[in-house]
Write a protein that holds these residues in place. Structure first.
Motif, short mmCIF file in Angstrom:
data_model
loop_
_atom_site.label_atom_id
_atom_site.label_comp_id
_atom_site.label_asym_id
_atom_site.label_seq_id
_atom_site.Cartn_x
_atom_site.Cartn_y
_atom_site.Cartn_z
N VAL A 194 -53.15 37.82 61.86
CA VAL A 194 -51.76 37.94 62.15
C VAL A 194 -51.50 36.29 62.85
CG1 VAL A 194 -49.65 38.67 63.68
CG2 VAL A 194 -51.13 40.06 62.36
N GLY A 198 -49.34 33.36 61.10
CA GLY A 198 -47.98 32.95 61.61
C GLY A 198 -48.01 31.31 61.77
N LEU A 202 -45.67 31.90 57.74
CA LEU A 202 -45.56 33.28 57.38
C LEU A 202 -45.34 34.30 58.31
CD1 LEU A 202 -48.40 33.37 54.66
CD2 LEU A 202 -45.94 32.89 53.98
N THR A 203 -44.87 35.61 58.14
CA THR A 203 -44.66 36.60 59.19
C THR A 203 -45.06 37.87 58.62
OG1 THR A 203 -43.05 37.33 60.56
CG2 THR A 203 -42.29 36.87 58.58
N VAL A 204 -45.45 38.77 59.47
CA VAL A 204 -45.99 40.10 59.18
C VAL A 204 -45.17 41.23 59.97
CG1 VAL A 204 -48.11 41.74 59.48
CG2 VAL A 204 -48.37 39.17 59.62
N ARG A 205 -44.78 42.18 58.86
CA ARG A 205 -43.82 43.35 59.37
C ARG A 205 -44.60 44.72 58.93
NH1 ARG A 205 -37.83 41.19 58.68
NH2 ARG A 205 -38.81 39.33 57.92
N GLN A 224 -41.41 32.78 56.39
CA GLN A 224 -40.53 32.76 57.54
C GLN A 224 -39.51 31.78 56.98
OE1 GLN A 224 -40.21 35.01 60.24
NE2 GLN A 224 -38.33 33.92 60.27
#
Ligand SMILES: [Zn+2]
Ligand SMILES: [Zn+2]
Lengths: 366, 168
Positions: A194, A198, A202-205, A224
């Motif tokens: 993660v 970042g 980029l982002t994580v959900r 992002q």
């Protein structure tokens, strides 16, 4: 044809695709707004009506006319909207929309969808199985070009495509992949991954966005930044990072297999045992076990289960799909009971040999 | 150090993130960290949540960077800058022009950048497309001159002039 998407569990992304042992699906979503109309949160019935007409007329004049079907949300029940959300065809926010000028244009397998008057006037989405970012991008752009010939989109030379929320301005593009990362989670490497993601913008959900983090070891990775990068760069960046994550997940799976073979088999088989014997189960618990079984199937520990069936189950056990299937509203307890039945039926109805896997007790009897 | 969010309790969770080389530090107390929805157990946060709060009033970025434009109103849709800081949403496409100065720092903070470089619509973006073409031609012109291909350079110069006429 909408009746299919509303009445069955099937959506195209559940099918096998490139790298689909780890990448469930790829998605590209483009936010577009009309030049002179206020953004959706400021629409009233009158301006909403005009906006709806502009959009639907542009669709009818385009080559997408026969490919997509129009659903107006005031004709759909809250349950049907939730069905669309659970299939990832509309966002959780849009599922709460019920104005006549809010709706969805969608093809019959749910690959192409255009959300109308969600946060932006238009959100063009292409959703495909496995890792297929370029293809998603290509198809979404085609729809964009097609609509653009009949609509004037809000665009600024400096800021790009103008969106209701400044987090989307520029390309208006959100590209994402849905990943299954059980080995990365098990070996405690998730935080490192993660963190790495970042740093690359980029982002994580979680699987259903905010608040579903880590459910079933499913993760959505998306760009992002939408301003100051080209669409091609965003797609290339996301694809490259995804390939690295795939590589890492595969290496870790291999390590688990070599060093902890029995423990791994035990985990997978226990999960299978619970899923095929439980009399009631919450969706969180079910997702956790489905994740183990999915890993087992992809690593050859269990055979006879189609990966498709597992993707389908992830959606089929959600509240709206359960209630649709039962044909009635259900309280959480009845849902848990019904959910256990659906899972057992799906996993044991296969006409396949159980392989080296557990016979899972006596779950074959009704 | 106090919590960025409530500014009352000591910050116990520290979080650093990089966007396009821009360093972003966040310090939160336990309560606010929990409210923000800690993504994973040990201090990794969901970035969208943090960004959302940048636009909301809690982080005070918009107020800080723009000298009280709060009562500025978009003449097209009637939304005030104050509304935007509360909802995180602009009212219409014109808002981007009306609040251009005030938005600039926010865009930089979110994207690390404030200039679009991606797709340009062929409809409504005609001028941008021409400008891009001119830029490309100018680079080619430079190359041609450096390589002493003067005939080619003259041709390129003519095309540039042609395109510049279309811009007027
Ligand atoms: Zn606090
Ligand atoms: Zn406005």
């Amino acid at each position: 044809m909408s009746s299919d998407l509303l009445n069955s569990t099937y959506v195209r992304w559940m099918e096998p695709g490139p790298e689909s042992d780890i990448v469930i699906s790829s998605r590209v979503r483009l936010a577009r707004n009309l030049q002179t109309v206020p953004f959706p949160h400021l629409l009233d019935d009158k301006t909403g009506q005009a906006c709806w007409q502009q959009i639907t007329q542009a669709w009818q004049k385009s080559s997408l006319k026969d490919q997509l079907e129009l659903l107006s949300f005031n004709n759909l029940t809250a349950l049907d909207r939730q069905i669309l959300m659970e299939k990832h065809l509309i966002s959780p926010n849009h599922a709460e929309a019920n104005k006549f000028y809010q709706g969805l244009l969608v093809d019959k397998e749910g690959q192409l969808a255009i959300m109308i008057n969600e946060e932006d006037h238009l959100r063009i989405q292409c959703l495909l199985p496995g890792l297929q970012m370029e293809e998603c991008y290509k198809r979404a752009q085609m729809v964009d070009d097609e609509l653009e010939s009949n609509l004037s989109f809000a665009f600024d030379e400096q800021r790009g495509y103008l969106t209701a929320c400044p987090t989307n301005v520029g390309t208006g593009m959100r590209a994402s992949v849905m990943l299954h990362l059980p080995a990365i989670v098990t070996t405690g490497q998730l935080n490192a991954v993660v963190h790495y993601i970042g740093q690359l913008g980029l982002t994580v959900r979680g699987i259903y966005g905010e608040g579903s983090e880590g459910m079933g070891n499913f993760f959505q990775v998306s760009n992002q930044i939408t301003l100051g990068q080209t669409e091609e760069d965003i797609i290339a960046n996301l694809t490259a990072v995804t390939r690295q994550i795939i590589q890492q997940e595969r290496t870790l799976r291999e390590n688990l297999k070599n060093q902890m073979h029995i423990q791994l088999e035990d985990r997978v088989c226990r999960a299978y045992g619970i899923l095929t014997n439980a009399r009631m189960i919450t969706s969180n618990e079910a997702l956790g076990h489905l994740s183990e079984v999915r890993l087992g199937v992809n690593m050859g520990i269990i055979d006879g289960i189609q990966p498709y069936a597992l993707n389908e189950l992830v959606v089929a056990i959600r509240p709206a799909h359960l209630q649709k299937r039962a044909g009635r509203e259900m309280d959480p307890l009845s849902r848990d009971i019904h959910r256990a039945e659906v899972i057992k039926e799906k996993l044991t109805s296969r006409k396949a040999k159980p392989g080296s896997s557990p016979a899972a007790g006596t779950s074959e009897e009704k | 150090m106090f919590c960025d969010e409530c500014k009352q309790k000591p910050a116990t969770v520290h979080f650093t993130q990089f966007f396009n080389g821009t360093k972003m530090e966040t310090h939160l107390c336990d309560t606010c960290a929990a409210k923000k929805g800690a993504l994973f157990m040990n201090g990794q946060f969901s970035i969208p949540n943090l960004l959302g709060s940048f636009l909301g009033h809690t982080f005070g970025i918009l107020q800080q960077t723009a000298a009280s434009p709060n009562n500025l109103t978009c003449s097209h849709c009637g939304v005030t800058f104050n509304d935007i800081t509360h909802t995180g949403k602009l009212g219409c496409a014109e808002c981007y022009r009306e609040f251009d100065q005030a938005l600039e720092p926010t865009l930089r903070r979110i994207h690390g950048n404030s200039q679009h470089v991606g797709k340009v619509p062929s409809r409504g973006g005609e001028k941008v497309l021409i400008k891009k073409k001119i830029e490309r031609l100018k680079a080619q012109l430079q190359e041609a001159v450096t390589a002493e291909r003067y005939e080619q350079a003259a041709e390129i110069r003519d095309s540039i002039k042609e395109l510049e006429k279309q811009l007027e």
